[in-house]
Design a protein around this motif. Structure first.
Motif, mmCIF file in Angstrom:
data_model
loop_
_atom_site.group_PDB
_atom_site.id
_atom_site.type_symbol
_atom_site.label_atom_id
_atom_site.label_comp_id
_atom_site.label_asym_id
_atom_site.label_seq_id
_atom_site.Cartn_x
_atom_site.Cartn_y
_atom_site.Cartn_z
ATOM 1 N N MET A 1 11.571 44.524 -91.063
ATOM 2 C CA MET A 1 12.165 44.501 -89.751
ATOM 3 C C MET A 1 11.174 45.120 -88.770
ATOM 4 S SD MET A 1 15.863 45.910 -88.367
ATOM 5 C CE MET A 1 16.367 46.392 -89.951
ATOM 6 N N SER A 2 10.818 44.355 -87.754
ATOM 7 C CA SER A 2 9.869 44.841 -86.753
ATOM 8 C C SER A 2 10.518 45.847 -85.818
ATOM 9 C CB SER A 2 9.346 43.674 -85.907
ATOM 10 O OG SER A 2 8.540 42.845 -86.673
ATOM 11 N N HIS A 3 9.735 46.809 -85.434
ATOM 12 C CA HIS A 3 10.155 47.815 -84.470
ATOM 13 C C HIS A 3 9.960 47.237 -83.067
ATOM 14 C CE1 HIS A 3 10.477 51.636 -82.408
ATOM 15 N NE2 HIS A 3 9.314 51.395 -81.838
ATOM 16 N N TYR A 4 10.944 47.432 -82.193
ATOM 17 C CA TYR A 4 10.813 46.989 -80.808
ATOM 18 C C TYR A 4 10.179 48.085 -79.964
ATOM 19 C CZ TYR A 4 13.445 42.621 -80.956
ATOM 20 O OH TYR A 4 13.850 41.331 -81.197
ATOM 21 N N THR A 5 9.323 47.675 -79.055
ATOM 22 C CA THR A 5 8.680 48.583 -78.116
ATOM 23 C C THR A 5 9.146 48.226 -76.712
ATOM 24 O OG1 THR A 5 6.730 48.702 -79.524
ATOM 25 C CG2 THR A 5 6.452 49.394 -77.246
ATOM 26 N N ARG A 6 9.355 49.241 -75.899
ATOM 27 C CA ARG A 6 9.732 49.024 -74.491
ATOM 28 C C ARG A 6 8.516 49.327 -73.622
ATOM 29 N NH1 ARG A 6 15.130 48.645 -73.249
ATOM 30 N NH2 ARG A 6 16.485 48.715 -75.062
ATOM 31 N N VAL A 7 8.241 48.416 -72.692
ATOM 32 C CA VAL A 7 7.089 48.560 -71.806
ATOM 33 C C VAL A 7 7.579 48.479 -70.362
ATOM 34 C CG1 VAL A 7 4.846 47.624 -71.142
ATOM 35 C CG2 VAL A 7 5.609 47.458 -73.528
ATOM 36 N N GLY A 40 16.424 39.638 -84.460
ATOM 37 C CA GLY A 40 15.169 39.679 -85.182
ATOM 38 C C GLY A 40 14.829 38.327 -85.782
ATOM 39 N N TYR A 41 13.688 38.246 -86.416
ATOM 40 C CA TYR A 41 13.186 36.977 -86.933
ATOM 41 C C TYR A 41 14.057 36.387 -88.032
ATOM 42 C CZ TYR A 41 11.236 39.208 -91.101
ATOM 43 O OH TYR A 41 11.082 39.866 -92.285
ATOM 44 N N GLN A 42 14.866 37.189 -88.682
ATOM 45 C CA GLN A 42 15.765 36.689 -89.722
ATOM 46 C C GLN A 42 17.163 36.392 -89.179
ATOM 47 O OE1 GLN A 42 15.369 39.920 -92.571
ATOM 48 N NE2 GLN A 42 13.999 38.661 -93.812
ATOM 49 N N GLY A 43 17.308 36.471 -87.867
ATOM 50 C CA GLY A 43 18.608 36.225 -87.254
ATOM 51 C C GLY A 43 19.508 37.434 -87.237
ATOM 52 N N GLY A 60 8.260 31.575 -81.149
ATOM 53 C CA GLY A 60 7.324 31.120 -82.163
ATOM 54 C C GLY A 60 7.842 31.368 -83.562
ATOM 55 N N SER A 61 7.181 30.779 -84.518
ATOM 56 C CA SER A 61 7.564 30.908 -85.909
ATOM 57 C C SER A 61 7.515 32.377 -86.336
ATOM 58 C CB SER A 61 6.606 30.082 -86.766
ATOM 59 O OG SER A 61 6.864 30.272 -88.122
ATOM 60 N N ALA A 62 8.564 32.825 -87.016
ATOM 61 C CA ALA A 62 8.680 34.194 -87.522
ATOM 62 C C ALA A 62 8.720 35.240 -86.412
ATOM 63 C CB ALA A 62 7.554 34.518 -88.502
ATOM 64 N N SER A 63 9.073 34.833 -85.185
ATOM 65 C CA SER A 63 9.129 35.773 -84.066
ATOM 66 C C SER A 63 10.516 36.349 -83.893
ATOM 67 C CB SER A 63 8.708 35.077 -82.767
ATOM 68 O OG SER A 63 7.340 34.791 -82.788
ATOM 69 N N ASN A 64 10.589 37.385 -83.092
ATOM 70 C CA ASN A 64 11.834 38.028 -82.687
ATOM 71 C C ASN A 64 12.121 37.636 -81.245
ATOM 72 O OD1 ASN A 64 12.098 40.135 -85.022
ATOM 73 N ND2 ASN A 64 9.984 40.230 -84.366
ATOM 74 N N VAL A 80 9.687 44.087 -76.599
ATOM 75 C CA VAL A 80 8.922 43.173 -77.447
ATOM 76 C C VAL A 80 8.728 43.835 -78.813
ATOM 77 C CG1 VAL A 80 6.768 41.852 -77.647
ATOM 78 C CG2 VAL A 80 7.698 42.359 -75.382
ATOM 79 N N SER A 81 8.901 43.045 -79.868
ATOM 80 C CA SER A 81 8.730 43.597 -81.207
ATOM 81 C C SER A 81 7.265 43.895 -81.486
ATOM 82 C CB SER A 81 9.256 42.630 -82.270
ATOM 83 O OG SER A 81 8.386 41.530 -82.404
ATOM 84 N N GLU A 82 7.050 44.794 -82.410
ATOM 85 C CA GLU A 82 5.682 45.141 -82.811
ATOM 86 C C GLU A 82 4.934 43.893 -83.287
ATOM 87 O OE1 GLU A 82 3.584 48.519 -85.611
ATOM 88 O OE2 GLU A 82 5.627 47.889 -86.047
ATOM 89 N N TYR A 83 5.597 43.041 -84.046
ATOM 90 C CA TYR A 83 4.984 41.800 -84.533
ATOM 91 C C TYR A 83 4.567 40.908 -83.360
ATOM 92 C CZ TYR A 83 4.563 37.172 -86.587
ATOM 93 O OH TYR A 83 4.100 35.927 -86.940
ATOM 94 N N ASP A 84 5.438 40.731 -82.393
ATOM 95 C CA ASP A 84 5.166 39.818 -81.276
ATOM 96 C C ASP A 84 4.211 40.392 -80.235
ATOM 97 O OD1 ASP A 84 6.752 37.577 -82.111
ATOM 98 O OD2 ASP A 84 8.515 38.812 -81.708
ATOM 99 N N ARG A 85 3.993 41.697 -80.269
ATOM 100 C CA ARG A 85 3.054 42.305 -79.308
ATOM 101 C C ARG A 85 1.621 41.822 -79.534
ATOM 102 N NH1 ARG A 85 3.920 46.713 -75.853
ATOM 103 N NH2 ARG A 85 1.772 47.214 -76.268
ATOM 104 N N ARG A 86 1.332 41.296 -80.719
ATOM 105 C CA ARG A 86 -0.006 40.730 -80.948
ATOM 106 C C ARG A 86 -0.268 39.587 -79.989
ATOM 107 N NH1 ARG A 86 1.136 39.952 -87.151
ATOM 108 N NH2 ARG A 86 1.925 42.040 -87.496
ATOM 109 N N ARG A 87 0.737 38.773 -79.774
ATOM 110 C CA ARG A 87 0.592 37.614 -78.879
ATOM 111 C C ARG A 87 1.130 37.909 -77.482
ATOM 112 N NH1 ARG A 87 2.820 31.504 -79.950
ATOM 113 N NH2 ARG A 87 1.886 30.605 -78.094
ATOM 114 N N TYR A 88 2.164 38.727 -77.403
ATOM 115 C CA TYR A 88 2.829 38.999 -76.128
ATOM 116 C C TYR A 88 2.698 40.475 -75.760
ATOM 117 C CZ TYR A 88 4.599 34.390 -77.088
ATOM 118 O OH TYR A 88 4.674 33.052 -77.369
ATOM 119 N N GLY A 89 1.463 40.933 -75.732
ATOM 120 C CA GLY A 89 1.167 42.326 -75.425
ATOM 121 C C GLY A 89 0.698 42.507 -73.989
#
Length: 136
Positions: A1-7, A40-43, A60-64, A80-89
């Motif tokens: 489970m990805s951690h969400y970050t607030r910006v 989250g990505y698993q619904g 995107g695939s496997a995104s939150n 934004v989740s930690e996983y998605d921050r790679r693309r949406y940072g």
């Protein structure tokens, strides 16, 4: 489970935020008067909520889900989740802020009787608008 970050952002107008997100390619953006849960990505339903949401299937695939939560000072905070921050940072948030500024300028022009005469984009991404007051 990805951690969400607030910006924190300087984005304050919901309609302009939605238009800017659409300009960046998100055709399906939800806007709610009350905060709605993010998934989250698993619904799985997460504890984080937001008023403006891009659902994971449009991210995107496997995104939150990506959300923008209204704060007490009237600005929106990106969620934004930690996983998605790679693309949406940070770089993506700068592009969003730029698109938001462009949409704000266009709205101002329309509301104050201006027409866009020219619109040019410099190599560095700076957008230059030439406006002329409409004559009736």
């Amino acid at each position: 489970m990805s951690h969400y970050t607030r910006v924190r952002t300087t984005l304050r107008d919901r309609k302009t935020l939605v238009r800017a997100l659409r300009k960046l390619g998100f055709a399906h953006v939800e806007s709610h008067d009350a905060p709605q849960p993010l998934y989250g990505y698993q619904g799985d339903r997460r504890s984080q909520t937001a008023e403006v949401i891009i659902r994971r299937k449009h991210v995107g695939s496997a995104s939150n889900d990506i959300g923008f939560a209204l704060t007490p000072d009237g600005s929106f905070q990106a969620v934004v989740s930690e996983y998605d921050r790679r693309r949406y940072g940070a770089a993506w948030l700068r592009r969003l802020t730029s698109a938001y500024g462009h949409e704000t300028a266009l709205s101002f022009a329309e509301e104050n009787g201006y027409d866009v005469v020219t619109e040019e984009t410099d190599k560095d991404g700076t957008v230059r608008l030439t406006l002329r007051r409409s004559t009736l």
